[in-house]
Design a protein around this motif. Structure first.
Motif, PDB file in Angstrom:
ATOM      1  N   ASN A  40    -131.324 -46.213  -7.980  1.00 21.51           N
ATOM      2  CA  ASN A  40    -129.978 -45.792  -7.641  1.00 21.51           C
ATOM      3  C   ASN A  40    -129.031 -45.998  -8.809  1.00 21.51           C
ATOM      4  OD1 ASN A  40    -129.157 -44.489  -5.387  1.00 21.51           O
ATOM      5  ND2 ASN A  40    -128.160 -46.258  -4.469  1.00 21.51           N
ATOM      6  N   PHE A  41    -129.119 -47.196  -9.423  1.00 24.38           N
ATOM      7  CA  PHE A  41    -128.261 -47.483 -10.578  1.00 24.38           C
ATOM      8  C   PHE A  41    -128.652 -46.629 -11.768  1.00 24.38           C
ATOM      9  CE2 PHE A  41    -127.727 -51.861  -8.645  1.00 24.38           C
ATOM     10  CZ  PHE A  41    -126.467 -51.562  -8.163  1.00 24.38           C
ATOM     11  N   ALA A  42    -129.960 -46.491 -11.970  1.00 20.21           N
ATOM     12  CA  ALA A  42    -130.427 -45.806 -13.162  1.00 20.21           C
ATOM     13  C   ALA A  42    -130.069 -44.322 -13.148  1.00 20.21           C
ATOM     14  CB  ALA A  42    -131.938 -45.974 -13.308  1.00 20.21           C
ATOM     15  N   PHE A  43    -130.041 -43.727 -11.958  1.00 22.96           N
ATOM     16  CA  PHE A  43    -129.808 -42.288 -11.894  1.00 22.96           C
ATOM     17  C   PHE A  43    -128.367 -41.923 -11.559  1.00 22.96           C
ATOM     18  CE2 PHE A  43    -134.495 -41.690 -11.065  1.00 22.96           C
ATOM     19  CZ  PHE A  43    -134.701 -41.036 -12.264  1.00 22.96           C
ATOM     20  N   GLU A  44    -127.644 -42.828 -10.954  1.00 22.72           N
ATOM     21  CA  GLU A  44    -126.350 -42.468 -10.396  1.00 22.72           C
ATOM     22  C   GLU A  44    -125.398 -41.902 -11.444  1.00 22.72           C
ATOM     23  OE1 GLU A  44    -123.269 -44.270  -7.107  1.00 22.72           O
ATOM     24  OE2 GLU A  44    -124.456 -45.627  -8.322  1.00 22.72           O
ATOM     25  N   ASP A  49    -126.668 -34.746  -7.376  1.00 30.34           N
ATOM     26  CA  ASP A  49    -127.149 -34.668  -6.009  1.00 30.34           C
ATOM     27  C   ASP A  49    -128.328 -35.615  -5.818  1.00 30.34           C
ATOM     28  OD1 ASP A  49    -127.805 -34.032  -3.495  1.00 30.34           O
ATOM     29  OD2 ASP A  49    -128.561 -32.016  -3.937  1.00 30.34           O
ATOM     30  N   ALA A  50    -128.138 -36.636  -5.004  1.00 33.20           N
ATOM     31  CA  ALA A  50    -129.187 -37.635  -4.802  1.00 33.20           C
ATOM     32  C   ALA A  50    -130.429 -37.031  -4.140  1.00 33.20           C
ATOM     33  CB  ALA A  50    -128.657 -38.787  -3.952  1.00 33.20           C
ATOM     34  N   ARG A  51    -130.219 -35.955  -3.393  1.00 27.99           N
ATOM     35  CA  ARG A  51    -131.367 -35.339  -2.707  1.00 27.99           C
ATOM     36  C   ARG A  51    -132.431 -34.877  -3.692  1.00 27.99           C
ATOM     37  NH1 ARG A  51    -130.259 -32.929   2.572  1.00 27.99           N
ATOM     38  NH2 ARG A  51    -131.912 -31.448   2.113  1.00 27.99           N
TER      39      ARG A  51
END
Lengths: 223, 232
Positions: A40-44, A49-51
Motif C-alpha cells: 500500500n505504501f510502496a504503490f500509493e 487506481d488501487a484496483r
C-alpha cells in the motif's frame, strides 16, 4: 487403515500441533497483513487506481505468507524427530505426502479466509466472489502441492529456511500468472468463458505438479 | 604422441566453431530489411544467439532424462550426466540472454523487454541456477543426487507451462518480434544451420569433458578413502 484415514490422521496431527502453539498461523497472518500494508505504501505514491494492482498484491502476499507456513511444515518434523516416526509408521509414503500437503493447504486457506475481507476493505474491491474463491483455492493447491515437496528438500540443506523460496518461486511462476490473470479478469467483470484457457492452465499446472510431487516424494524422504 | 578419440573430437569442434564464425561474420549476406548500420551488424548475432538457445534447452532436456533415469535406476552415471548437462546448459543459457540483449539494443532500442521468449528463458535460467545452488547446499552425496534429480524433473515440467502462460499473457500487448515471420533468406540458411550444428557439437564436447572431470573426482575420492583406510 485405509489411505484416506491415514491422510486424515496426519492432517489431524498437524492441526492439533498448530492449535497448541498457533506459532505458524499467527506469523503467516501477520506477515500477510504486513505485505499488504507495505505494498500500500510502496504503490500509493504512483498508482491512481488501487484496483489495478489489487490482484498482484493479493497473490504476492498469499505466496509470501504461504512460504512461511511451508517452511515450518518440515522444520518442526525434522527437529523433533517426528519425520523418522512418520516414516517408521506403517503408512504409505503417499499418505505422508498428501497428509502434509493438505495440512499446508488448509493452513494457507484459513489465512486467506481471514486476510480476504481485510484486503477487500483496504483496497476497496470486492474479492469475496465465488469464482475468485475457486481461483484462490486452485492457486493455493498448486502452490502447496509443489511447496510441500520442496519444503521436505529444503530442510536438509545447510541454509534451510532460506532455500525454499529459491526452489519454489521459479517453478510456480505459471500458476501465479494464471491466478493473477483470473483474479484481475473476474474483478473487471469479465465472463469466465473468456478466460477458460487460464482456468485450464491453472488446473493443468495443479494436476501435473501435484502428480510429479506425489511420484517423487518417496525419493525425498527416504534415508 | 597418442591421439585418443577425445582429442580428435576437440580438434573437430574447434575447426567447426571457427568455420561457423567465418560463415556468420564474413560469408553470410547482409540482411535486407533493416534500417540502420548498427542493426545490419547486430543481425549477425542470430547465428550464435539461436544456436546458444537451442543448446541451452537441449541441455536441460538431457538433464531431465538423466534425472528420470537416476531416480529409476539409481546409478551414479545418470546423476553425473544430469549435473554436467545443467552446468553446460546454464553457461549457454547465460550466453543466450546476453547475446539477445546485445541484439535487442539496436533492434528494439532497449536492452530488455518482457517478451514471452525472454521471460521463459530467464525463468528457465533461474530454475537451473537454483538446481546448482541446491546441489551445493547439500552435503550427503546420495541425498544430493536424489534431491537434484527430483528438482530436475519438477523444474523441467514447469518450463513448457511457463512458456504457454507467458505467451497468452503477452499476446494482449503488441508482439514486437516473432521468429516465424522474420524468415531467413536462402543464402543465410547454410551459415545458420552450420552454426547450429557446430554449437551442438561444442555442447557434446564440453559435456563429455565435464563428465570425465566428475568421474575423475569420484576416483580421487575413492583413492583418498582407500589410502586413509590403509594407513589406519
Amino acid at each position: 487403515m485405509s489411505l484416506l484415514r491415514q491422510i486424515a490422521a496426519i492432517i489431524h496431527k498437524d492441526v492439533t500441533a498448530e492449535l497448541r502453539t498457533k506459532e505458524m498461523f499467527s506469523s503467516m497472518f501477520v506477515f500477510a497483513l504486513l505485505t499488504v500494508v507495505i505494498f500500500n505504501f510502496a504503490f500509493e505514491l504512483r498508482v491512481a487506481d488501487a484496483r489495478a494492482i489489487a490482484p498482484g498484491v493479493l497473490w504476492v502476499s498469499v505466496t509470501f505468507a504461504g512460504m512461511l507456513g511451508l517452511n515450518r511444515s518440515f522444520v518442526l518434523e525434522k527437529d523433533q524427530g517426528c519425520l523418522d516416526g512418520l516414516l517408521l509408521a506403517p503408512v504409505d509414503r503417499s499418505a505422508i505426502y498428501f497428509g502434509k500437503m493438505l495440512g499446508n493447504f488448509l493452513f494457507i486457506t484459513v489465512v486467506e479466509a481471514i486476510i480476504l475481507p481485510i484486503f477487500s476493505a483496504l483496497f476497496n474491491v470486492n474479492l469475496i466472489q465465488p469464482w475468485i474463491l475457486v481461483v484462490l483455492l486452485l492457486g493455493t493447491l498448486g502452490f502447496s502441492g509443489v511447496g510441500t515437496l520442496f519444503s521436505a528438500m529444503a530442510v536438509h540443506t545447510r541454509a534451510r529456511e532460506v532455500f525454499l523460496p529459491i526452489l519454489l518461486f521459479p517453478v510456480v511462476v505459471p500458476a501465479l500468472i494464471a491466478a493473477v490473470k483470473l483474479t484481475a479478469g473476474l474483478l473487471d467483470g469479465q465472463a469466465l468463458a473468456d478466460m477458460a484457457n487460464w482456468m485450464q492452465l491453472l488446473v493443468a499446472f495443479d494436476i501435473i505438479l501435484v502428480a510429479v510431487s506425489y511420484m517423487t516424494f518417496d525419493y525425498v524422504v527416504e534415508e | 604422441m597418442r591421439v585418443d578419440r577425445i582429442t580428435v573430437l576437440n580438434v573437430v569442434t574447434a575447426i567447426a566453431i571457427l568455420a561457423a564464425l567465418y560463415l556468420a561474420l564474413i560469408q553470410a549476406p547482409d540482411p535486407a530489411n533493416v534500417d540502420s548500420e548498427a542493426q545490419r551488424y547486430a543481425q549477425r548475432i542470430i547465428y550464435f544467439h539461436i544456436s546458444n538457445a537451442w543448446v541451452g534447452f537441449f541441455a536441460f532436456l538431457v538433464t531431465f532424462l538423466g534425472s528420470v533415469l537416476y531416480l529409476w535406476k539409481g546409478e551414479r552415471r545418470w546423476d553425473i550426466l544430469a549435473l554436467s548437462s545443467v552446468e553446460v546448459g546454464v553457461a549457454f543459457m547465460t550466453a543466450t540472454i546476453i547475446t539477445g540483449s546485445i541484439w535487442a539494443k539496436p533492434a528494439w532500442n532497449t536492452w530488455w523487454t518482457w517478451d514471452p521468449r525472454l521471460t521463459t528463458s530467464t525463468i528457465t535460467w533461474l530454475i537451473y541456477v537454483s538446481y546448482l545452488m541446491l546441489r551445493s547446499a547439500l552435503d550427503d552425496p546420495a541425498r544430493r543426487a536424489r534431491f537434484a534429480a527430483v528438482y530436475g524433473v519438477a523444474g523441467f515440467v514447469s518450463v513448457p507451462i511457463t512458456f504457454f502462460a507467458i505467451r497468452w499473457w503477452r499476446t494482449i500487448h503488441p508482439v514486437l518480434f516473432d521468429a516465424s515471420n522474420m524468415g531467413l533468406s536462402p543464402n543465410m540458411r547454410f551459415p545458420f544451420f552450420f552454426s547450429l550444428g557446430a554449437f551442438t557439437l561444442l555442447y557434446f564436447t564440453i559435456l563429455i569433458q565435464r563428465v570425465r572431470v566428475e568421474q575423475l573426482a569420484d576416483r580421487v575420492a575413492q583413492l583418498k578413502a582407500s589410502i586413509s583406510a590403509s594407513i589406519r
